[in-house]
Structure formats: structure tokens, C-alpha cells
Design a protein around this motif. Sequence first.
Motif, PDB file in Angstrom:
ATOM      1  N   GLU A   1      46.300  35.404  46.946  1.00  0.00           N
ATOM      2  CA  GLU A   1      46.446  34.363  45.933  1.00  0.00           C
ATOM      3  C   GLU A   1      45.154  34.068  45.174  1.00  0.00           C
ATOM      4  O   GLU A   1      45.141  33.240  44.262  1.00  0.00           O
ATOM      5  CB  GLU A   1      46.980  33.090  46.601  1.00  0.00           C
ATOM      6  N   ALA A   2      44.063  34.757  45.530  1.00  0.00           N
ATOM      7  CA  ALA A   2      42.770  34.509  44.873  1.00  0.00           C
ATOM      8  C   ALA A   2      42.832  34.858  43.386  1.00  0.00           C
ATOM      9  O   ALA A   2      43.635  35.694  42.959  1.00  0.00           O
ATOM     10  CB  ALA A   2      41.684  35.335  45.559  1.00  0.00           C
ATOM     11  N   GLY A   3      41.995  34.207  42.623  1.00  0.00           N
ATOM     12  CA  GLY A   3      41.954  34.472  41.177  1.00  0.00           C
ATOM     13  C   GLY A   3      43.270  34.097  40.536  1.00  0.00           C
ATOM     14  O   GLY A   3      43.739  32.976  40.671  1.00  0.00           O
TER      15      GLY A   3
ATOM     16  N   ASP B   1      45.450  33.849  51.365  1.00  0.00           N
ATOM     17  CA  ASP B   1      44.436  33.380  50.406  1.00  0.00           C
ATOM     18  C   ASP B   1      43.881  34.545  49.593  1.00  0.00           C
ATOM     19  O   ASP B   1      43.630  34.404  48.390  1.00  0.00           O
ATOM     20  CB  ASP B   1      43.293  32.651  51.126  1.00  0.00           C
ATOM     21  N   GLN B   2      43.686  35.703  50.235  1.00  0.00           N
ATOM     22  CA  GLN B   2      43.216  36.889  49.509  1.00  0.00           C
ATOM     23  C   GLN B   2      44.229  37.296  48.445  1.00  0.00           C
ATOM     24  O   GLN B   2      43.850  37.650  47.321  1.00  0.00           O
ATOM     25  CB  GLN B   2      43.014  38.059  50.465  1.00  0.00           C
TER      26      GLN B   2
ATOM     27  N   SER C   1      46.033  39.511  39.851  1.00  0.00           N
ATOM     28  CA  SER C   1      44.648  39.965  40.022  1.00  0.00           C
ATOM     29  C   SER C   1      44.457  41.039  41.087  1.00  0.00           C
ATOM     30  O   SER C   1      43.332  41.490  41.292  1.00  0.00           O
ATOM     31  CB  SER C   1      43.755  38.773  40.409  1.00  0.00           C
ATOM     32  N   ARG C   2      45.482  41.416  41.785  1.00  0.00           N
ATOM     33  CA  ARG C   2      45.316  42.357  42.891  1.00  0.00           C
ATOM     34  C   ARG C   2      45.156  43.785  42.397  1.00  0.00           C
ATOM     35  O   ARG C   2      45.673  44.170  41.352  1.00  0.00           O
ATOM     36  CB  ARG C   2      46.499  42.305  43.848  1.00  0.00           C
TER      37      ARG C   2
END
Length: 135
Positions: free
Chosen positions: A108-110, A105-106, A115-116
Motif C-alpha cells: 500500500e506504500a506510495g 504496508d509495502q 506503485s508496485r
Amino acid sequence: YLNKSGFEDEKAAVWDAFKLGRAAISHTSPDYTLRDAQSVIIKAELSKVIAAKAVGYLEASADLLESEGGVSADYFHELSEGWGFILSLQYTDWFTNAEVNAMLDQLEAGDGFWSRSATELDAMAASILSVTGTL
């Protein structure tokens, strides 16, 4: 991946455990205790490979973000491989399905991989290492 460079010790341990485990059940009087002990060895050694590859791909992704000044095809390739190995961590004794899903989930966030940051990826690699120990 077990056959790739860097995993010679794990490869030898898995091979030996497979042979001994197979021999344990091939005799007229099977030794299921020995078989089960070999399956524990196999899981432990393969878990080391999974964790090492997850960490390695995360760190490589972070390095590519920094060296290439942003996302690139190589970055996406490395992080995609890392995502797969992170998913596999739930089959080790180190991480639960919920913990793995939280890491995914981290990632895939944003806007997902777009976005990483290198800092995030290095932190996730360090977090995996803190649980698995030095690989």
C-alpha cells in the motif's frame, strides 16, 4: 480454494482429518486428544493453501505488469486476491500479525497497487516461500 485444482492432497488430508476429528468426539467416550491432533492437521493443510495462493497471486501480478506493460484490470484483480491471502497468512504458524501488516504496508506504500513493480512483487513472493518452504 481448497476445492480448486492443484490442492488434491490437501483436500484429501483435510477431509480425512475432519471425519476422524468428528468421529473422535461423537463416541460415548470422546477422544479429545485425537480431535486436537486432527485440528492441527487441518490448520497445517489449509495454511499450505493460503501460502500457495498468496505466492501465486503475487507472481501472477508481477507477470501481468511485465506482459501488459503496466497496470490493468487483470493485474488489480490478481493483486487484490493476493492481498487477501497475505492478510490470511497471520492465521498460519508462519507469520505474525505484525509481519503480515508490514507486507500489506509495502503493497500500500506510495500510490498503493499503482506503485508496485514486478520486482517488488516477485521479491515478496520469494520472501513468503523462504518462510513457508516449497509448497
